[in-house]
Design a protein around this motif. Structure first.
Motif, PDB file in Angstrom:
ATOM      1  N   HIS A  67       0.755  -1.301  -0.233  1.00 22.20           N
ATOM      2  CA  HIS A  67      -0.078   0.041  -0.013  1.00 22.20           C
ATOM      3  C   HIS A  67       0.964   1.241  -0.027  1.00 22.20           C
ATOM      4  O   HIS A  67       2.099   1.058   0.189  1.00 22.20           O
ATOM      5  N   ASP A  68       0.314   2.537  -0.113  1.00 19.14           N
ATOM      6  CA  ASP A  68       0.700   3.679  -0.212  1.00 19.14           C
ATOM      7  C   ASP A  68       1.468   3.992   1.247  1.00 19.14           C
ATOM      8  O   ASP A  68       0.918   3.172   2.367  1.00 19.14           O
ATOM      9  N   PRO A  69       2.676   4.499   1.480  1.00 20.08           N
ATOM     10  CA  PRO A  69       3.287   4.980   2.756  1.00 20.08           C
ATOM     11  C   PRO A  69       2.311   5.396   3.842  1.00 20.08           C
ATOM     12  O   PRO A  69       1.431   5.974   3.490  1.00 20.08           O
ATOM     13  N   LEU A  70       2.751   5.111   5.111  1.00 19.83           N
ATOM     14  CA  LEU A  70       2.199   5.813   6.116  1.00 19.83           C
ATOM     15  C   LEU A  70       3.248   7.144   6.505  1.00 19.83           C
ATOM     16  O   LEU A  70       4.272   7.079   6.539  1.00 19.83           O
ATOM     17  N   PHE A  71       2.459   8.239   6.801  1.00 19.74           N
ATOM     18  CA  PHE A  71       3.234   9.668   7.106  1.00 19.74           C
ATOM     19  C   PHE A  71       2.812   9.975   8.490  1.00 19.74           C
ATOM     20  O   PHE A  71       1.677   9.733   9.023  1.00 19.74           O
ATOM     21  N   LEU A  72       4.110  10.037   9.414  1.00 20.10           N
ATOM     22  CA  LEU A  72       3.845  10.525  10.660  1.00 20.10           C
ATOM     23  C   LEU A  72       4.171  11.968  10.775  1.00 20.10           C
ATOM     24  O   LEU A  72       5.290  12.423  10.437  1.00 20.10           O
ATOM     25  N   VAL A  73       3.106  12.926  11.024  1.00 18.92           N
ATOM     26  CA  VAL A  73       3.390  14.423  11.019  1.00 18.92           C
ATOM     27  C   VAL A  73       3.513  15.085  12.363  1.00 18.92           C
ATOM     28  O   VAL A  73       2.759  14.513  13.159  1.00 18.92           O
ATOM     29  N   GLN A  74       4.549  15.818  12.678  1.00 19.16           N
ATOM     30  CA  GLN A  74       4.602  16.522  13.783  1.00 19.16           C
ATOM     31  C   GLN A  74       4.641  17.995  13.640  1.00 19.16           C
ATOM     32  O   GLN A  74       4.989  18.153  12.514  1.00 19.16           O
ATOM     33  N   SER A  75       4.098  18.577  14.695  1.00 16.33           N
ATOM     34  CA  SER A  75       4.177  20.180  14.303  1.00 16.33           C
ATOM     35  C   SER A  75       5.329  21.013  15.207  1.00 16.33           C
ATOM     36  O   SER A  75       5.455  22.133  14.517  1.00 16.33           O
ATOM     37  N   GLN A  76       5.827  20.396  15.997  1.00 15.98           N
ATOM     38  CA  GLN A  76       6.985  20.883  16.545  1.00 15.98           C
ATOM     39  C   GLN A  76       8.256  20.291  16.683  1.00 15.98           C
ATOM     40  O   GLN A  76       8.104  19.600  17.680  1.00 15.98           O
ATOM     41  N   PRO A  77       9.197  20.251  15.956  1.00 17.65           N
ATOM     42  CA  PRO A  77       9.335  21.233  14.783  1.00 17.65           C
ATOM     43  C   PRO A  77       8.569  20.306  13.618  1.00 17.65           C
ATOM     44  O   PRO A  77       7.995  19.303  13.683  1.00 17.65           O
ATOM     45  N   SER A  78       8.103  21.253  12.759  1.00 20.26           N
ATOM     46  CA  SER A  78       7.215  20.763  11.581  1.00 20.26           C
ATOM     47  C   SER A  78       8.006  19.761  10.622  1.00 20.26           C
ATOM     48  O   SER A  78       8.956  20.347   9.995  1.00 20.26           O
ATOM     49  N   GLU A  79       7.654  18.558  10.702  1.00 22.14           N
ATOM     50  CA  GLU A  79       8.289  17.471   9.945  1.00 22.14           C
ATOM     51  C   GLU A  79       7.402  16.282   9.587  1.00 22.14           C
ATOM     52  O   GLU A  79       6.318  16.313  10.289  1.00 22.14           O
ATOM     53  N   CYS A  80       7.808  15.454   8.534  1.00 19.83           N
ATOM     54  CA  CYS A  80       7.043  14.146   8.367  1.00 19.83           C
ATOM     55  C   CYS A  80       8.078  13.056   8.035  1.00 19.83           C
ATOM     56  O   CYS A  80       8.883  13.149   7.450  1.00 19.83           O
ATOM     57  N   GLN A  81       7.569  12.051   8.853  1.00 13.68           N
ATOM     58  CA  GLN A  81       8.594  10.735   8.639  1.00 13.68           C
ATOM     59  C   GLN A  81       7.788   9.922   7.735  1.00 13.68           C
ATOM     60  O   GLN A  81       6.304   9.778   7.938  1.00 13.68           O
ATOM     61  N   LYS A  82       8.444   9.296   6.705  1.00 13.98           N
ATOM     62  CA  LYS A  82       7.642   8.348   5.982  1.00 13.98           C
ATOM     63  C   LYS A  82       7.903   6.664   6.171  1.00 13.98           C
ATOM     64  O   LYS A  82       9.255   6.377   6.356  1.00 13.98           O
ATOM     65  N   PHE A  83       7.054   5.815   6.185  1.00 13.60           N
ATOM     66  CA  PHE A  83       7.229   4.757   6.701  1.00 13.60           C
ATOM     67  C   PHE A  83       6.626   3.591   5.523  1.00 13.60           C
ATOM     68  O   PHE A  83       5.666   3.801   5.180  1.00 13.60           O
ATOM     69  N   THR A  84       7.632   2.777   5.147  1.00 18.43           N
ATOM     70  CA  THR A  84       7.302   1.734   3.968  1.00 18.43           C
ATOM     71  C   THR A  84       7.636   0.617   4.427  1.00 18.43           C
ATOM     72  O   THR A  84       8.744  -0.316   3.581  1.00 18.43           O
ATOM     73  N   PRO A  85       7.396  -0.138   5.306  1.00 18.30           N
ATOM     74  CA  PRO A  85       7.907  -1.545   5.688  1.00 18.30           C
ATOM     75  C   PRO A  85       7.465  -2.482   4.378  1.00 18.30           C
ATOM     76  O   PRO A  85       6.283  -2.185   3.808  1.00 18.30           O
TER      77      PRO A  85
END
Length: 227
Positions: free
Chosen positions: A117-135
């Protein structure tokens, strides 16, 4: 009508969802299946093809997951069993991409697998960033159960305050505008980062993402289900 009519009511988490089919019926699917007082199976999936045939297999998957989750207790066992059942009963060439996992409010964790499937995004606001998970993992129905099981990778996320998990089917990143330009995965990620702030909740974040993607598409026709 087979999509969830009631969203989970959780103490520390807000969990919204949306599905906009490209036709009257579609093959996209999302669900929240309670396992016990602390744990919920969260599912998002996309059946190959569109229309009635895709909707039929989506219905089949929903039945498998609800039945299997009454017997199995782990993310791995639920997805592997669902794949075995689907593999044995699918039409040749039909497959389902799926991301599913157990959301545990007692430990504030999300343990999940990604079956093509499409990746999972884990977004946080402080600091603004996004981790991409592709097991890694094959789509359901694409590989024999022994091969599927061998390659299915389980990932685990510890959730913190002011974080958001964003899941989607490919109808969002593959949205096209009137010049046939595709939105793209990176742009979708940037939209999520832009709108995720400590001041807004998950429902507002979902609405903002959908609104901005709709603005990008403009008057172009919707070519795929969006979930």
């Amino acid at each position: 009508g087979l999509l969830p009519s009631d969203l989970p009511q959780l103490d520390t988490l807000s969990v919204p969802g949306i599905c906009v089919p490209a036709h009257q019926v579609g093959g996209d699917y999302y669900d929240f299946i309670p396992l016990d007082k602390d744990r919920t199976l969260v599912v998002i999936a996309d059946v190959s093809g569109k229309g009635i045939k895709a909707a039929f297999y989506m219905t089949l998957l929903k039945g498998y997951l609800q039945s299997v989750s009454e017997q199995q207790t782990s993310t791995s066992a639920i997805i592997k069993t669902a794949n075995r059942l689907f593999y044995e009963n699918r039409a040749r060439g039909t497959f389902i991409t799926l991301l599913a996992g157990i959301l545990d409010t007692a430990s504030d964790t999300f343990e999940f697998a990604r079956a093509g499937h499409d990746p999972l995004f884990l977004v946080q606001s402080q600091p603004s960033e996004c981790q991409k998970f592709t097991p890694r993992g094959f789509p359901l129905g694409m590989a024999k159960p022994d091969i599927f099981d061998k390659h299915l990778e389980i990932a685990r996320i510890s959730l913190q305050k002011n974080q958001a998990i964003v899941l989607s089917t490919d109808g969002y990143p593959e949205s096209r505008n009137t010049t046939n330009r595709q939105l793209g995965e990176e742009k979708l990620k940037q939209i999520a980062i832009k709108h995720h702030t400590p001041e807004i909740g998950a429902h507002e974040l979902l609405s903002a993402i959908h609104r901005e993607v709709a603005a990008f598409v403009g008057k172009a026709s919707q070519h795929d289900d969006m979930t």
